[in-house]
Design a protein around this motif. Structure first.
Motif, PDB file in Angstrom:
ATOM      1  N   ALA A  18       0.843  -1.241   0.014  1.00  0.00           N
ATOM      2  CA  ALA A  18      -0.048   0.068   0.163  1.00  0.00           C
ATOM      3  C   ALA A  18       0.809   1.198   0.045  1.00  0.00           C
ATOM      4  N   ALA A  19       1.940   1.265   0.871  1.00  0.00           N
ATOM      5  CA  ALA A  19       2.888   2.312   0.751  1.00  0.00           C
ATOM      6  C   ALA A  19       3.322   2.623  -0.708  1.00  0.00           C
ATOM      7  N   ARG A  20       3.870   1.930  -1.266  1.00  0.00           N
ATOM      8  CA  ARG A  20       4.535   2.231  -2.734  1.00  0.00           C
ATOM      9  C   ARG A  20       3.334   2.271  -3.597  1.00  0.00           C
ATOM     10  N   ASN A  21       2.158   1.786  -3.540  1.00  0.00           N
ATOM     11  CA  ASN A  21       0.962   2.227  -4.142  1.00  0.00           C
ATOM     12  C   ASN A  21       0.731   3.872  -4.207  1.00  0.00           C
ATOM     13  N   ALA A  22       0.696   4.164  -3.066  1.00  0.00           N
ATOM     14  CA  ALA A  22       0.341   5.649  -2.842  1.00  0.00           C
ATOM     15  C   ALA A  22       1.404   6.454  -3.460  1.00  0.00           C
ATOM     16  N   VAL A  23       3.036   6.127  -3.619  1.00  0.00           N
ATOM     17  CA  VAL A  23       3.768   6.870  -3.821  1.00  0.00           C
ATOM     18  C   VAL A  23       3.614   6.790  -5.495  1.00  0.00           C
ATOM     19  N   ASP A  24       3.615   5.443  -5.794  1.00  0.00           N
ATOM     20  CA  ASP A  24       3.298   5.313  -7.483  1.00  0.00           C
ATOM     21  C   ASP A  24       2.494   6.167  -8.106  1.00  0.00           C
ATOM     22  N   CYS A  25       1.227   6.071  -7.552  1.00  0.00           N
ATOM     23  CA  CYS A  25       0.286   6.780  -8.173  1.00  0.00           C
ATOM     24  C   CYS A  25       0.378   8.107  -8.284  1.00  0.00           C
ATOM     25  N   ALA A  26       0.857   8.815  -6.948  1.00  0.00           N
ATOM     26  CA  ALA A  26       1.281  10.125  -7.100  1.00  0.00           C
ATOM     27  C   ALA A  26       2.271  10.495  -8.028  1.00  0.00           C
ATOM     28  N   LEU A  27       3.348   9.705  -8.325  1.00  0.00           N
ATOM     29  CA  LEU A  27       4.279   9.967  -9.451  1.00  0.00           C
ATOM     30  C   LEU A  27       3.630   9.910 -10.582  1.00  0.00           C
ATOM     31  N   TRP A  28       2.591   8.839 -10.967  1.00  0.00           N
ATOM     32  CA  TRP A  28       2.071   9.089 -12.329  1.00  0.00           C
ATOM     33  C   TRP A  28       1.146  10.297 -12.489  1.00  0.00           C
ATOM     34  N   ASP A  29       0.466  10.596 -11.575  1.00  0.00           N
ATOM     35  CA  ASP A  29      -0.386  11.797 -11.594  1.00  0.00           C
ATOM     36  C   ASP A  29       0.564  13.066 -11.544  1.00  0.00           C
ATOM     37  N   LEU A  30       1.655  13.214 -11.005  1.00  0.00           N
ATOM     38  CA  LEU A  30       2.498  14.272 -11.388  1.00  0.00           C
ATOM     39  C   LEU A  30       2.905  14.488 -12.646  1.00  0.00           C
ATOM     40  N   GLU A  31       3.576  12.998 -13.255  1.00  0.00           N
ATOM     41  CA  GLU A  31       3.898  13.062 -14.578  1.00  0.00           C
ATOM     42  C   GLU A  31       2.775  13.527 -15.584  1.00  0.00           C
ATOM     43  N   ALA A  32       1.769  12.977 -15.469  1.00  0.00           N
ATOM     44  CA  ALA A  32       0.465  13.474 -16.336  1.00  0.00           C
ATOM     45  C   ALA A  32       0.569  15.002 -16.249  1.00  0.00           C
ATOM     46  N   LYS A  33       0.433  15.673 -15.190  1.00  0.00           N
ATOM     47  CA  LYS A  33       0.220  16.934 -15.071  1.00  0.00           C
ATOM     48  C   LYS A  33       1.318  17.857 -15.604  1.00  0.00           C
ATOM     49  N   LEU A  34       2.522  17.488 -15.328  1.00  0.00           N
ATOM     50  CA  LEU A  34       3.424  18.104 -15.747  1.00  0.00           C
ATOM     51  C   LEU A  34       3.793  18.095 -17.482  1.00  0.00           C
ATOM     52  N   ALA A  35       3.285  16.946 -18.068  1.00  0.00           N
ATOM     53  CA  ALA A  35       3.335  16.712 -19.318  1.00  0.00           C
ATOM     54  C   ALA A  35       1.939  17.536 -19.917  1.00  0.00           C
ATOM     55  N   GLY A  36       0.999  17.651 -19.229  1.00  0.00           N
ATOM     56  CA  GLY A  36      -0.273  18.134 -19.781  1.00  0.00           C
ATOM     57  C   GLY A  36      -0.956  17.197 -20.587  1.00  0.00           C
ATOM     58  N   ARG A  37      -0.704  15.871 -20.171  1.00  0.00           N
ATOM     59  CA  ARG A  37      -1.617  14.725 -20.880  1.00  0.00           C
ATOM     60  C   ARG A  37      -1.904  13.918 -19.903  1.00  0.00           C
ATOM     61  N   SER A  38      -2.968  13.052 -20.281  1.00  0.00           N
ATOM     62  CA  SER A  38      -3.540  12.037 -19.265  1.00  0.00           C
ATOM     63  C   SER A  38      -2.653  10.777 -19.107  1.00  0.00           C
ATOM     64  N   VAL A  39      -2.764  10.211 -18.081  1.00  0.00           N
ATOM     65  CA  VAL A  39      -2.201   8.898 -18.081  1.00  0.00           C
ATOM     66  C   VAL A  39      -2.419   7.944 -18.997  1.00  0.00           C
ATOM     67  N   THR A  40      -3.416   7.935 -19.627  1.00  0.00           N
ATOM     68  CA  THR A  40      -4.072   7.093 -20.616  1.00  0.00           C
ATOM     69  C   THR A  40      -3.131   7.532 -21.886  1.00  0.00           C
TER      70      THR A  40
END
Length: 329
Positions: free
Chosen positions: A87-109
């Motif tokens: 669960a701990a890594r899940n929270a961090v990993d998904c936060a990094l995916w969300d951050l990456e998408a927002k920095l790129a201006g594109r969705s995760v999909t």
């Protein structure tokens, strides 16, 4: 790029108690992680599960132990080695995916080359109770696409039959949560077929599922507690027909994508599941749900109040969260 990490525990009350063979839940205790950089913030959520020796305190300690690496810019791939799956890594990993998408201006999909998320049918759970009480709960779900029935060893046939009487149309998953024996699986096979059950989920304790080796079930059996990471898939293929992928077990969306690929390579079907959680756990799981035959993501629908902007559920179908909630600018 330097980052700022924040991690905390949050508690969300359930509207009604959620019962399975291992106990009753009235509150969803979660870990919320935020990682900020470049003027935007990515968020993720994990649900520590006592069944796997996890706790809120332990998860927060795991995250704190890698704070320096996260804030220094660790990649999602490097995170796989820096933290154990859970669960701990899940929270961090998904936060990094969300951050990456927002920095790129594109969705995760978009980053994954996948189509946008759309409405997703999900299992609606009938939690463990007396057969008559479960029938009452099922009556309200008679028109949804998929039901999951939580059962134990007390009288599973009556529990399943009463639900099926009140909800004859939906597809059905039966989930004993590791409470059955191999003798009970064998004895109940004809009943499961007679009641048109589509999937039996983790009937045996994870440590005792060697009894399924070579067993030819009349309906598919899914591994849940037995299946955690991609390395598990090959060994499970001789015992199960389906793997239930939960991001809290794989340690995030990165690990979940790897497990989905490994399941496909091993000839296993895919189910997507979750703990009782908020929509912040469900949003990244929808990416895996898009390639799953069975989806069980009704966790937020049990809450008295979800996070603002989360998924919406109507008649057993989830609508994606509001723009900007997770995984999109």
């Amino acid at each position: 790029m330097l980052r700022t990490l924040a991690a905390r525990s949050d508690a969300f009350a359930l509207a009604t108690p959620f019962r399975i063979s291992r106990g009753v839940k009235a509150v969803a205790d979660v870990v919320t992680v935020s990682v900020s950089a470049g003027g935007v913030t990515g968020r993720g959520e994990g649900v520590p599960y006592p069944r796997y020796g996890e706790s809120i305190e332990g998860a927060l300690a795991e995250i704190e132990a890698v704070r320096g690496a996260i804030e220094a810019g660790i990649s999602r791939e490097e995170l796989l080695a820096a933290m154990p799956a859970g669960a701990a890594r899940n929270a961090v990993d998904c936060a990094l995916w969300d951050l990456e998408a927002k920095l790129a201006g594109r969705s995760v999909t978009e980053l994954l080359g996948l189509p946008p998320l759309g409405p997703t049918p999900t299992a609606m759970t009938v939690s463990l109770d007396t057969p008559d009480a479960m029938a009452v709960a099922a009556q309200a779900l008679a028109e949804v696409p998929l039901i999951k029935i939580k059962v134990d060893r007390s009288d599973p046939e009556a529990q399943i039959r009463r639900v099926r009487e009140m909800a004859p149309a939906p597809r059905v998953i039966v989930d004993p949560n590791e409470s059955w024996t191999i003798a009970e699986i064998e004895r109940l096979q004809p009943m499961l077929v007679d009641l048109r059950i589509d999937l039996l989920e983790q009937p045996l304790p994870a440590g005792e599922d060697d009894a399924l080796e070579g067993f030819n079930p009349l309906i598919p059996i899914a591994a849940d507690e037995s299946a955690h990471i991609a390395d598990d898939a090959a060994a499970l293929a001789s015992k199960y027909q389906v793997i239930n992928i939960k991001l809290d077990k794989t340690g995030g969306l990165t690990g979940a994508l790897a497990l989905a690929d490994a399941a496909a390579a091993a000839g296993l079907g895919v189910m997507t599941g979750s703990m009782i959680s908020t929509s912040l756990s469900i949003a990244p799981a929808l990416v895996i749900a898009a390639r799953s035959s069975f989806v069980d993501l009704d966790g937020p629908l049990w809450l008295a109040e979800d996070r603002p902007g989360g998924v919406l559920g109507e008649r057993g179908v989830l609508s994606p969260p509001a723009p900007g909630f997770w995984g999109a600018p």
